[in-house]
Design an enzyme around this catalytic site. Sequence first.
Site, PDB file in Angstrom:
ATOM      1  NE  ARG A  61      -2.854  -8.129   7.383  1.00 10.27           N
ATOM      2  CZ  ARG A  61      -3.717  -8.320   8.106  1.00 10.27           C
ATOM      3  NH1 ARG A  61      -4.046  -9.980   8.708  1.00 10.27           N
ATOM      4  NH2 ARG A  61      -3.538  -7.542   9.662  1.00 10.27           N
ATOM      5  CB  CYS A  84      14.517  26.282   2.441  1.00  7.23           C
ATOM      6  SG  CYS A  84      15.200  27.347   3.327  1.00  7.23           S
ATOM      7  CG  ASP A 144      12.308  23.393  -3.207  1.00  8.15           C
ATOM      8  OD1 ASP A 144      11.081  22.687  -3.618  1.00  8.15           O
ATOM      9  OD2 ASP A 144      11.907  25.094  -3.694  1.00  8.15           O
ATOM     10  CE1 TYR A 162      12.738  32.262   3.440  1.00  9.62           C
ATOM     11  CE2 TYR A 162      13.029  29.966   2.849  1.00  9.62           C
ATOM     12  CZ  TYR A 162      13.089  30.857   2.388  1.00  9.62           C
ATOM     13  OH  TYR A 162      12.438  30.841   1.027  1.00  9.62           O
ATOM     14  NE  ARG A 217      -7.416  -0.033  10.400  1.00 12.66           N
ATOM     15  CZ  ARG A 217      -5.954  -0.317  10.479  1.00 12.66           C
ATOM     16  NH1 ARG A 217      -4.914   1.399  10.395  1.00 12.66           N
ATOM     17  NH2 ARG A 217      -5.256  -1.128   9.529  1.00 12.66           N
ATOM     18  CE  LYS A 272      -0.196  -0.161   5.172  1.00 12.86           C
ATOM     19  NZ  LYS A 272      -1.724  -1.031   6.418  1.00 12.86           N
ATOM     20  CG  HIS A 293      -3.836  -4.829  11.879  1.00 12.09           C
ATOM     21  ND1 HIS A 293      -3.137  -5.188  11.128  1.00 12.09           N
ATOM     22  CD2 HIS A 293      -3.136  -3.312  11.637  1.00 12.09           C
ATOM     23  CE1 HIS A 293      -2.320  -4.426  11.280  1.00 12.09           C
ATOM     24  NE2 HIS A 293      -2.584  -3.295  11.294  1.00 12.09           N
TER      25      HIS A 293
HETATM   26  C1  LIG Z   1      -0.570  -1.321   6.906  1.00 10.01           C
HETATM   27  C2  LIG Z   1      -0.798  -2.922   7.355  1.00 10.01           C
HETATM   28  C3  LIG Z   1      -0.396  -4.274   7.674  1.00 10.01           C
HETATM   29  C4  LIG Z   1       1.298  -4.175   7.200  1.00 10.01           C
HETATM   30  O1  LIG Z   1       1.577  -3.699   8.669  1.00 10.01           O
HETATM   31  P1  LIG Z   1       3.383  -3.165   8.765  1.00 10.01           P
HETATM   32  O2  LIG Z   1       3.318  -2.921   9.996  1.00 10.01           O
HETATM   33  O3  LIG Z   1       3.888  -1.958   7.833  1.00 10.01           O
HETATM   34  O4  LIG Z   1       3.640  -5.063   8.189  1.00 10.01           O
HETATM   35  C5  LIG Z   1      -0.970  -5.567   7.816  1.00 10.01           C
HETATM   36  N1  LIG Z   1      -2.283  -5.569   8.190  1.00 10.01           N
HETATM   37  C6  LIG Z   1      -2.671  -4.064   8.011  1.00 10.01           C
HETATM   38  C7  LIG Z   1      -4.437  -4.205   8.194  1.00 10.01           C
HETATM   39  C8  LIG Z   1      -2.050  -2.686   7.144  1.00 10.01           C
HETATM   40  O5  LIG Z   1      -3.064  -1.795   6.969  1.00 10.01           O
END
Ligand SMILES: *Cc1c(COP(=O)(O)O)cnc(C)c1O
Length: 400
Positions: free
Chosen positions: A225, A318, A320, A271, A137, A39, A170
């Site tokens: 994952r 800054c 850039d 700045y 979530r 992602k 998760h």
């Molecule tokens: C982003 C995400 C992951 C990966 O998480 P990491 O901490 O980068 O390994 C896995 N599962 C879900 C649902 C996520 O949103």
Amino acid sequence: MKQTRTRTWAEIDLSHLEHNYRTLRAMLPQGCRFLGVVKADAYGHGAVPVARKLEVLGAEYLAVACLDEAAELRQAGIQTPILILGYTPPENVGLLLEYQLTQTVYDSTMAKALSDRAVAAGQRLNIHIKADTGMSRLGWLCGDRPAETAEKIAAVCTLPGLEAEGIYTHFANADGDEAYTMTQFTRFLDLLDALEKRGISFAIRHCAASAAVLQYPCTYLDMVRPGVALYGHYPDPSCQGLDGPGLLPVMTLKTRVASVKTVPAGTPVSYGCTHVLERDTRLAALTIGYADGLPRLCSDRLQVLVHGRPVPIVGRICMDMCMADVTGLEVVPGDEVEVFGVHLPIEEMASLAGTIQYELLCAVSPRVHRAYLDEPSEDTTHTMGRGRQDRSGDGTPGAL
Ligand SMILES: *Cc1c(COP(=O)(O)O)cnc(C)c1O
């Protein structure tokens, strides 16, 4: 915009991605699938080249945040199954089906809408059910009454337009709190049991992101994952102990020196004139600023590497450019500077900026050229945004 290594660029070492993949893979038991999270443009590393590499390496699944990110991968020819982790409007079921994507489903109204449209299209949409075991979530809440949650999920799984291939949850604090992680995991297992009692089972049950992959093998189930660990970083800098598996950072952010001059003591820099030089100083102006993803919060705090030596950024960063004190070093315009990466952990910059390495990786902006180190030059193409392909440079440091 043609992007080259003339100014600021991110070197993406896909051999390090391969190393990390193989290192994580070696931790898994036989038969456990590997989903690579790509992602947010693969955490800033370039979703297409990273997905291509993971596909070749044998990852069984990929995951993205949304339909646009999935479409980018399919249009680039990626054939590995792709799970969309977030929301997709039901009107887009046609595209989910056309691209053969797997949609996360996390509430009953959404499930019905997706199913109706799939039925109308004469097809079944592949889905993974999301259970909320304590992240608050997405997902059906799974507290102390798994049977009730199971009833709702079972109703979704039997909708005619949906094919429930998987189920996942998760962890909210897998890098910080073992007890809470195990509470979440137990809730998930209780839910699976309750679903089993209703005759519902899933081919792919998964819950472990990087932190759990690194610390809790008991949570692997049918698939893991990992995201950030693939890119060579530990989810929490504090778990980057000596006993880590030896992950290698994939991205090194580099910039160049634009000018060098001696500025007398008593002169303010940048700045706001917040930094007044205490002695005559060799000041280098660097071609990187907050528009490239260098947090302005790092002003007057960060050190970068010039010829392998740490030098401090002085004055405000800054848009850039920024200035570094290179007194005593042989530095000329055009010299390379490492901002973070293989020799300078991004974790240090994250702690200075009061954030996490994830955010800094994602913040490396589209104008920063991605240079792929182990790919032939025709593959050093980084797709920015939807459908627009930016041809990269040929990989040689350009003239200034
Ligand atoms: C982003 C995400 C992951 C990966 O998480 P990491 O901490 O980068 O390994 C896995 N599962 C879900 C649902 C996520 O949103």
